[in-house]
Design an enzyme around this catalytic site. Structure first.
Site, short mmCIF file in Angstrom:
data_model
loop_
_atom_site.label_atom_id
_atom_site.label_comp_id
_atom_site.label_asym_id
_atom_site.label_seq_id
_atom_site.Cartn_x
_atom_site.Cartn_y
_atom_site.Cartn_z
N CYS B 68 26.47 -23.81 -14.76
CA CYS B 68 26.29 -22.80 -13.55
C CYS B 68 26.00 -23.43 -12.06
CB CYS B 68 26.18 -21.40 -13.42
SG CYS B 68 23.90 -21.76 -13.10
N ALA B 71 23.11 -24.22 -11.74
CA ALA B 71 21.75 -25.33 -12.95
C ALA B 71 22.27 -26.79 -12.53
CB ALA B 71 22.81 -25.15 -14.46
N ARG B 102 16.09 -31.40 -19.44
CA ARG B 102 16.81 -32.32 -18.74
C ARG B 102 16.31 -34.16 -18.99
NH1 ARG B 102 21.40 -32.80 -16.90
NH2 ARG B 102 20.67 -33.90 -15.51
N HIS B 201 25.57 -28.96 -7.31
CA HIS B 201 25.41 -30.20 -6.45
C HIS B 201 25.02 -30.57 -4.98
CE1 HIS B 201 26.48 -31.99 -10.59
NE2 HIS B 201 25.34 -31.01 -11.16
#
Ligand code: SF4
Ligand code: SF4
Lengths: 458, 548
Positions: B68, B71, B102, B201
């Site tokens: 999503c 994220a 991550r 992002h």
């Protein structure tokens, strides 16, 4: 230091959770749903939740964890997710061909207020649910409870949708194993079978999340409770619910709806909890305990006796889920170890009360907290150091900073294997736990021993 | 299908047949949508390639790789910045899952340096917060974080329910910034905001650009100063790149955002060149920095030894000084022998083997370089959350349609900064570089660099992956954690190219060596031979076993 900003001094916090000792409901619901044979868990919300939950389960089990999502976008979050869910149901049955779709909600669809019962009915009316196939659901808002609550809710969903009463009582017992590993479920089945008791276990993730490598991927592995079994749970003589938080909800629902009485027991981890489990099985089913089980018990007692000196008086900090923590605390007390700090992130005052009752007569104080977090646990440890830390993988940061032997137990374990194959329930599981604890404590003695006191025989 | 180990080619017809066969399984509407995202590659004049459907919604019910917006925002972009306290406003899960999962490594300078990456902060919204609103709790949480840690800055991330219940996180941020006297800023990155992580992002980078970039004008020492954009230091990639650049005498002012700090972002406008690694997650920041500060940008790639050398040379050419060019050549000459030695060794076992890659927004392209170097061929590839320009090249940018989902993401209006804008090169210098064939702000995309008739698939689904494995029988598949064991259950090794399966670094020269060895280990694994037990290989009992 990895947790360099954690101060020793404890300040009250009312809003900020730091390093949680819980996660959210849907992942528990997804895990439970994977314990139904030929079932596709479905996450009704944005695709991020589903992606995170699948990743968490995959990392913990090192196995495929299949689940679909309603892939909400801005539009669905404004107008509701009905269209997305109906399309999803159609696609899932067409492409992935499960027998059941088990829907759980997420924060988003809960906040919107989607009515899954109604959407499920509409999907059926629209002909999107093929003959003989099912869509079941449970509500799992993550702003209530924790991942354990989600597991409990999906277990209840199984009862709500499938359990039936034909009127013909059967000499069969329902076993709800709790939020434990596939290996634990397998071990519970072995013990109940050894007692000659007929049973239905739900959910059952053994054979689903600990399968073999054969060179062939199967979307729906052999394992899991079947629809016929779930239906039959309403005719059983009784239900044993292992773990109050994870299992009592479904057990009580079976009682209220179908008058199937239930016993709620601690998870059979450690000596006294396993004793209680086996003894209850004996009584409710009216069967003798086979020598083989008594023998295993004796082996465990033998080990406790042989190695008592190493366990005695060692201080332990533990965090995780309430059901596991209650049984582990009892076990540590069985061994004369000292559980001094106990934290769960899962809310529920009952947990604190249970631990306080268990530890009431001890000559030392035991810190216990529900809705707590690992930041607090770490601070407690800084104030009163311990000899052993027990909890999920995230504990490794505290263990490293404070140089404490660390036993991984609970969910998630992201950096070790074994939990899928070797149980910690039952006497055999208890022996494994003892071995693991001993390895940690004895390795520490060896590591820290002066040369002159470095011993060959321990 | 003619296939030999050395020369694997598939006819257009056989690929088309495969595509049609896959689509047959889907309901009509889904098939129509997927058809646009499953493309048989073809390269025409001027690197023109067929149009691919990308950055569109995932069909509900399809087993997708995607995550999503949150994220992408919190997990990917802001996660690796160690001295920020990142508070996730929402129920517990979102924050929990983005906690240390991550593998973006960080290296505090000493024991007193701030590092909050090992911490997970959440407002852990409860029922009552959803009903009555969570602003109060958020305000209190920021206060508590401040009292405990006194960080330089606090950032706030919204998860799905937050937007719906109408909490104004930006207002809370402004208030707390005022009250505490440190920078506090918020991101409306609710999971449903876009079709994938990519939207996140963008929201994250916009936020950093708006709230942090340009805060610190200190000009640090250094002759050749660059920013590395879109490098997240997974498995230490960024460390290896830093090592190489340092040896060349090139200073990295700021990395977005592997091993990053708040201060680096605040200061990044003092660099003289922006180098873009992952085009998808950050090209717009490079554009904005050029407009606002006059810093030109180039696309580089440190995945693959040859691309690393090429990228270093490109940076040196930009600065143009012989001294730098010489030093770069020295470094390349020093590093390459070891790389080549291992490369030749693994080639003897890996040449002719095949790969498929479905991952991310740039790696499915970049890693083809490494496989090429090993003599392996990428038969099929695709991105999880990239856009058309990442597939087809930036030349298609003007033709990309803006749909409702992309309109959701704010496009910042950026102008020249009156005080800080400074062209790094004169028009003549830029022209001179262009005349030598030097390209700024250019990315050719993945498709022009793949062979004709290779299959390019956007946002691949589980079903398609399974069918492709059956068809191609690749020696290795690269994707993410959710796909990992699905692929391996079918007996094909699977390399995670998000997290690197605890491996890495794979960037730069040493990274290339690591990767060659890792892939060699995997594609030549003995496990395949263990799949059948002796009694499964020979189930017939030919007679009674006779004990002598
Ligand atoms: S709730 Fe929303 S923000 Fe959180 S993981 Fe799910 S999709 Fe992402
Ligand atoms: S807390 Fe809610 S929004 Fe976040 S991952 Fe869990 S279900 Fe999704």
């Amino acid at each position: 230091m990895l947790l360099r900003h954690t101060p020793k001094e404890i300040k009250e916090r009312s809003a900020l959770v730091i390093n949680p000792a819980k996660t959210c409901q849907p992942v528990g619901a997804m895990y439970a749903a994977l314990g139904i044979h030929a079932c596709m868990p479905h996450s009704h919300g944005s695709q991020g939740c589903c992606s995170y939950h699948r990743s968490a389960l995959t990392r913990h089990y090192k196995e495929p964890a299949m689940a679909t999502t309603s892939s909400f976008t801005e539009g669905s979050s404004v107008f509701g997710g009905q269209a997305n869910l109906i399309q999803a149901i159609d696609n899932i049955f067409t492409i992935y061909e499960p027998d059941i779709i088990a829907v759980h909600t997420t924060c988003l669809s809960e906040t919107i207020g989607d009515d899954i019962t109604q959407i499920g009915r509409k999907a059926k009316d629209d002909g999107k649910v093929p003959e003989g196939k099912y869509v079941i659901h449970c509500n799992t808002p993550s702003y209530v409870g924790s991942h354990v609550t989600g597991f409990a809710n999906m277990c209840k969903g199984m009862v709500d949708y499938f359990s039936e009463k034909t009127g013909e009582k059967k000499n069969v017992f329902n076993i709800i194993p709790g939020f434990v590993e596939p290996s634990d479920m397998e071990e519970i089945k072995r013990l109940v079978s050894a007692m000659g008791i007929e049973f239905i276990m739900f959910p059952d993730t053994s054979g689903v999340l600990n399968g073999p490598l054969t060179g062939h991927f199967s979307m729906y592995p052999e394992g899991g409770v079947t629809i016929e079994q779930l239906k039959a749970t309403g005719d059983s003589t009784g239900t044993l619910a292992l773990g109050d938080t994870a299992s009592s909800l479904a057990a009580k629902t079976l009682d209220t709806k179908f008058k199937v009485p239930c016993e709620i027991l601690d998870l059979p981890i450690g000596l006294s909890a396993t004793d209680a489990f086996i003894d209850t099985l004996r009584k409710v089913a009216g069967v003798p305990v086979p020598d083989s089980i008594t023998y295993e018990r004796g082996q465990m007692v033998d080990l406790i006796s042989d190695m008592h000196q190493y366990f005695y008086g060692k201080k332990v900090a533990l965090f995780g889920d309430p059901d596991q923590l209650v049984s582990l605390t009892r076990f540590l007390l069985d061994l004369d170890m000292k559980p001094v700090h106990i934290v769960t992130g899962t809310p529920g005052k009952k947990f604190e009360k249970t631990i306080q009752d268990l530890t009431a007569d001890l000559p030392y104080t035991v810190n216990v907290k529900e809705s707590g977090d690992m930041f607090l646990l770490h601070q407690w440890i800084k104030n009163e150091p311990v000899d052993l830390l027990i909890g999920n993988t995230y504990g490794k940061y505290i263990a490293r900073d404070e140089d404490i032997p660390f036993l991984r137990h609970g969910f998630p374990i992201l950096d070790r294997v074994g939990h899928s194959y070797f149980p910690t329930v039952g006497y055999k599981g208890g022996i494994r736990l003892l071995e693991k604890i001993l390895d940690l404590l004895l390795d520490r003695i060896d590591r820290d021993a002066k040369e002159e006191s470095f011993e060959l025989v321990l | 299908m003619e296939s030999t180990a050395e020369n694997i080619t598939y006819s257009k017809e056989s690929i088309e047949e495969l595509k049609q066969d896959i689509l047959k399984k889907y309901p009509t509407k889904v098939a129509r949508k997927r058809a646009k995202q499953i493309i048989i590659n073809k390269i025409d004049e001027g690197d023109a390639v067929p149009e691919i459907g990308a950055n569109t919604r995932t069909v509900p019910g399809i087993l997708t790789q995607r995550g999503c917006t949150y994220a992408g925002c919190k997990g990917v972009i802001l996660g690796p910045t160690r001295d920020l306290v990142n508070i996730v406003h929402g129920p517990i899960g979102c924050s929990f899952y983005a906690w240390l999962t991550r593998r973006n490594q960080t290296r505090p300078v000493d024991d007193n340096d701030e590092n909050f990456m090992t911490y997970c902060f959440s407002t852990d919204m409860q029922d009552s917060d959803i009903v009555f609103g969570g602003e109060g709790k958020l305000r209190q949480a920021v206060q508590e974080a401040y009292d405990l840690f006194h960080p330089k800055a606090i950032s706030i991330f919204a998860t799905c329910p937050v937007g719906l219940i109408g909490d104004d996180i930006h207002q809370v941020a402004r208030e707390m910034k005022e009250k505490l006297g440190i920078n506090v800023f918020a991101f409306s990155c609710e999971g449903y905001k876009g079709v994938s992580q990519s939207a996140g992002h963008h929201i994250a980078n916009n936020g950093i650009f708006k709230h942090v970039v340009g805060e610190d004008d200190t000009v640090k020492e250094g002759e050749y100063k660059i920013n590395l954009l879109g490098e997240y230091n997974i498995g230490g990639d960024g460390f290896e790149i830093d090592r190489i650049l340092e040896e060349c005498g090139i200073q990295v002012v700021s990395t977005f955002s592997g091993n990053s700090t708040y201060g680096q972002f605040a200061n990044c406008h003092t660099a003289d060149l922006n180098t873009v690694m992952c085009h998808r997650s950050i090209n717009y920041v490079a554009e904005m920095m050029e407009t606002k500060f006059g810093i030109p940008w180039i696309k580089i790639n440190f995945i693959g030894a040859k691309s690393t050398a090429k990228s270093l040379r490109k940076i040196a050419d930009y600065f143009g000084e012989q001294k730098l060019k010489d030093r770069v050549e020295e470094v390349i000459a020093r590093e390459m022998p070891e790389v080549e030695k291992v490369m030749m060794d693994v080639r003897s076992r890996c040449e002719g083997k095949t790969a498929m890659m479905f991952v991310g927004g740039s790696r499915a392209h970049h890693y083809q370089e490494l496989f090429n170097e090993m003599g392996m061929k990428t038969l099929s590839a695709g991105y999880e959350f990239a856009h058309r320009d990442d597939y087809e090249g930036r030349k298609v940018l003007p033709t990309i349609k803006i749909d409702a989902d992309s309109r959701n993401i704010e496009e910042l209006e950026v102008e020249q900064d009156p005080a800080r804008y400074k062209p790094r090169k004169t028009d003549e210098q830029m022209k001179a570089l262009a005349d030598q064939g030097y390209t700024f702000k250019d990315y050719k995309g993945m498709m022009p660099e793949m062979e004709a008739n290779s299959l390019v698939i956007d946002d691949i689904s589980h079903y398609e992956t399974e069918r492709l494995i059956e068809f191609y029988e690749p020696d290795i598949v690269c994707a993410g954690i959710k796909e990992k064991f699905v692929v391996q259950k079918s007996g094909v090794p699977m390399k995670q190219l998000h997290s690197y399966d605890s491996g890495g670094p794979y960037a730069g020269f040493r990274g290339a060596v690591n990767f060659y060895k890792e892939i060699d280990r995997m594609v030549n694994s003995k496990v395949k031979t263990y799949l059948k037990a002796p009694w499964q290989k020979n189930p017939e009992l030919s007679g009674h076993y006779v004990w002598e």
